[in-house]
Scaffold this motif. Structure first.
Motif, mmCIF file in Angstrom:
data_model
loop_
_atom_site.group_PDB
_atom_site.id
_atom_site.type_symbol
_atom_site.label_atom_id
_atom_site.label_comp_id
_atom_site.label_asym_id
_atom_site.label_seq_id
_atom_site.Cartn_x
_atom_site.Cartn_y
_atom_site.Cartn_z
ATOM 1 N N ALA A 165 3.244 5.983 3.654
ATOM 2 C CA ALA A 165 3.214 4.543 2.864
ATOM 3 C C ALA A 165 3.110 3.489 3.840
ATOM 4 N N ASN A 210 -5.322 -7.633 4.710
ATOM 5 C CA ASN A 210 -4.386 -6.503 4.178
ATOM 6 C C ASN A 210 -3.989 -7.116 3.039
ATOM 7 N N THR A 218 -1.088 -8.232 2.250
ATOM 8 C CA THR A 218 -0.227 -9.470 2.412
ATOM 9 C C THR A 218 -1.066 -10.762 2.292
ATOM 10 N N HIS A 270 7.537 -5.315 -3.278
ATOM 11 C CA HIS A 270 7.249 -5.454 -1.969
ATOM 12 C C HIS A 270 7.334 -7.073 -1.591
ATOM 13 N N SER A 319 5.750 -8.807 0.044
ATOM 14 C CA SER A 319 4.441 -9.529 -0.177
ATOM 15 C C SER A 319 3.876 -9.764 -1.527
ATOM 16 N N ASN A 368 6.617 1.109 -3.368
ATOM 17 C CA ASN A 368 6.795 1.759 -1.965
ATOM 18 C C ASN A 368 8.148 2.195 -1.642
ATOM 19 N N ASP A 411 -0.570 -5.101 -7.388
ATOM 20 C CA ASP A 411 -0.397 -4.880 -5.928
ATOM 21 C C ASP A 411 -0.504 -3.469 -5.633
ATOM 22 N N ALA A 435 -1.372 -1.647 -2.989
ATOM 23 C CA ALA A 435 -1.198 -0.902 -1.694
ATOM 24 C C ALA A 435 -0.556 0.507 -1.753
ATOM 25 N N GLN A 436 0.086 0.841 -2.721
ATOM 26 C CA GLN A 436 0.509 2.242 -2.647
ATOM 27 C C GLN A 436 0.118 3.029 -3.864
ATOM 28 N N SER A 438 -4.824 -2.338 0.764
ATOM 29 C CA SER A 438 -5.011 -2.449 2.298
ATOM 30 C C SER A 438 -5.766 -1.113 2.657
HETATM 31 C C1 LIG Z 1 3.827 -1.913 -2.430
HETATM 32 C C2 LIG Z 1 3.200 -2.877 -1.017
HETATM 33 N N1 LIG Z 1 2.757 -3.984 -1.393
HETATM 34 C C3 LIG Z 1 2.363 -4.690 -0.050
HETATM 35 C C4 LIG Z 1 2.401 -4.292 1.136
HETATM 36 C C5 LIG Z 1 1.859 -4.915 2.236
HETATM 37 O O1 LIG Z 1 0.780 -4.072 2.830
HETATM 38 P P1 LIG Z 1 0.055 -4.845 4.197
HETATM 39 O O2 LIG Z 1 1.175 -4.540 5.501
HETATM 40 O O3 LIG Z 1 -0.847 -3.881 4.379
HETATM 41 O O4 LIG Z 1 -0.369 -6.283 3.780
HETATM 42 C C6 LIG Z 1 2.788 -2.810 1.342
HETATM 43 C C7 LIG Z 1 3.032 -2.390 2.672
HETATM 44 O O5 LIG Z 1 3.898 -1.299 2.761
HETATM 45 C C8 LIG Z 1 3.359 -2.338 0.286
HETATM 46 O O6 LIG Z 1 3.744 -0.803 0.093
#
Ligand SMILES: Cc1ncc(COP(=O)(O)O)c(C=O)c1O
Length: 434
Positions: A37, A100, A102, A128, A130, A178, A203, A205-206, A230
């Protein structure tokens, strides 16, 4: 056929999957990575593609030579591949490259701050950082609460949208958590958000590396407006991320970063911005990152995200079942095997600090996990049921054995044999804890 044989082909796809690392006693063992993750290792195919591209690598949009044109064409053509991968409407949307997730969400927050300054942003307590902090610093916020299992309360989403009388401009929600791995019902959330005049940012990312996403739905109400993700979490390092959203949004606001690549014409005293996505990608673009991303998409498509989801769910359920039989283990969230999740398993050993458990797993068996609060402090505080006093204490004593959780997160190449090593190691740790 044994469980590990089933996964043999998948392991062949990954760079460094058998890298030997030292244990505390100096013995060399193959590294076991249950921290996908955070970042996944690269696909071999991604590295091969990078290597075969490098002899042609040149500047993007900044040269007329053959290599520069080839690099620029590859860069631009990649946007359709990314758009197809997440099933977005290429007429309506633009694919913007960032570093990424974020970076993507920060970028969108600047644009929204320009367009909708006095609106409210509705995030959730599962996010998260972010998908929370970029909004917090610019907007009045509200948050959708989670229930005792840490799942989003859709009733609270509706309640809060209603309460703010159409002032919520955007609902920001994780496609998958995450921390607990829960997949959120994003299309239902989109429908609710749209009903109250808000848009939705997922978001991803996951979710994007593990499960198919369809930004464009049959019904407009259920479609996803904005998506961020990302590449380094989808077997493609080299520092690229993606923000997708309606062209109109990005046309209507100035870019948050300006400079080379963002304009059509500049005179002594005027600037005519380029159209998105160029307008929103200041400076020389990261074509190696994009090459890695489209190569990884090719592999993920070939394997099919539905098959990947099935494989990862199987290994998650195998692990869950074994962990539930261990004494002195707390597993956070819903432990029902039918729960709709990506393969993330948060736990603690009773009486052992999360950092100690994580360190012992590495020292004894070369197992990588992450421990702590996973950049989701408000969510982890709720899962751990910390009191306001405890939260306050750790605000000023953050180096003092701060509370947290150990997280296992699986990738498509993990094996049952690796899980067996994990379970044996946990047994040892539990037996020897004082
Ligand atoms: C759900 C989620 N959002 C955002 C992010 C941020 O990703 P990045 O560090 O690639 O910007 C993560 C990173 O673990 C995440 O798990």
């Amino acid at each position: 056929m044994s469980h590990s044989e089933t996964f043999f082909d998948y392991r062949d796809l990954i760079t460094g999957v058998d890298t030997k690392i030292p244990l505390k006693n100096g013995k060399l063992v193959p590294a076991i990575n249950f921290d996908n993750a955070a970042t996944t290792p690269p696909f071999n195919y991604v590295i091969e593609k990078i290597n075969s591209f490098l002899p042609y690598y040149s500047s993007i949009h900044r040269g007329n030579g053959f290599k520069s044109k080839l690099s620029s064409d590859a860069y631009e053509m990649s946007r359709d591949i990314v758009c197809n991968f997440v099933h977005c409407d290429p007429q309506k949307n633009t694919v913007i490259y960032v570093n990424n997730t974020t970076g993507a969400i920060n970028k969108l927050s600047y644009i929204f701050n320009n367009l909708y300054k006095n609106s409210i942003i509705l995030s959730t307590r599962m996010e998260h950082h972010s998908n929370d902090l970029p909004w917090r610093s610019k907007f009045k916020m509200d948050y959708v609460e989670v229930d005792e299992l840490g799942k989003l309360k859709l009733s609270d989403l509706k309640y809060k949208l209603k309460k703010h009388h159409g002032k919520v401009k955007l609902v920001c929600v994780a496609g998958a958590s995450n921390v607990t791995g829960y997949k959120n019902p994003i299309y239902t959330i989109a429908k609710i958000a749209h009903h109250y005049g808000a848009e939705i940012l997922v978001d991803g990312a996951q979710l994007v590396p593990h499960y198919p996403i369809y930004m464009q739905q049959k019904s407009k109400e259920e479609s996803i407006d904005y998506l961020a993700f990302s590449a380094h979490k989808m077997y493609a390092p080299f520092g690229i991320g993606v923000l997708i959203g309606p062209k109109n949004t990005f046309s209507n606001a100035p870019p948050e970063y300006s400079g080379g690549g963002t304009i059509k014409v500049v005179t002594d005293n005027s600037v005519l911005w380029d159209d998105p996505p160029g307008k929103n990608e200041a400076g020389t673009p990261n074509v190696l990152g994009v090459t890695a991303l489209v190569s990884s998409i090719k592999v993920l498509n070939k394997l099919s995200l539905n098959s990947i989801d099935k494989r990862e769910s199987d290994i998650y359920n195998y692990t869950l079942n074994k962990m539930l039989q261990l004494p002195d283990i707390t597993i956070y969230g819903d432990t029902n095997p039918g729960c709709d999740k990506v393969a993330i398993l948060p736990f603690n050993i009773k009486g052992l600090h999360h950092e100690t458990t994580a360190k012992l797993l590495s020292d004894l068996s070369g197992i990588s996990v992450r421990s702590g609060c996973f950049c989701a402090h408000p969510y982890v505080q709720r899962l751990l049921e910390l009191s306001p006093e405890e939260i306050n204490y750790f605000k000023t004593h953050f180096n003092n054995f701060r509370p947290g959780i150990v997280r296992l997160s699986f990738g498509l190449y993990n094996t049952y044999n690796e899980v067996d090593i994990l379970i044996d190691t946990l047994k040892k740790i539990i037996k020897n804890k004082k």
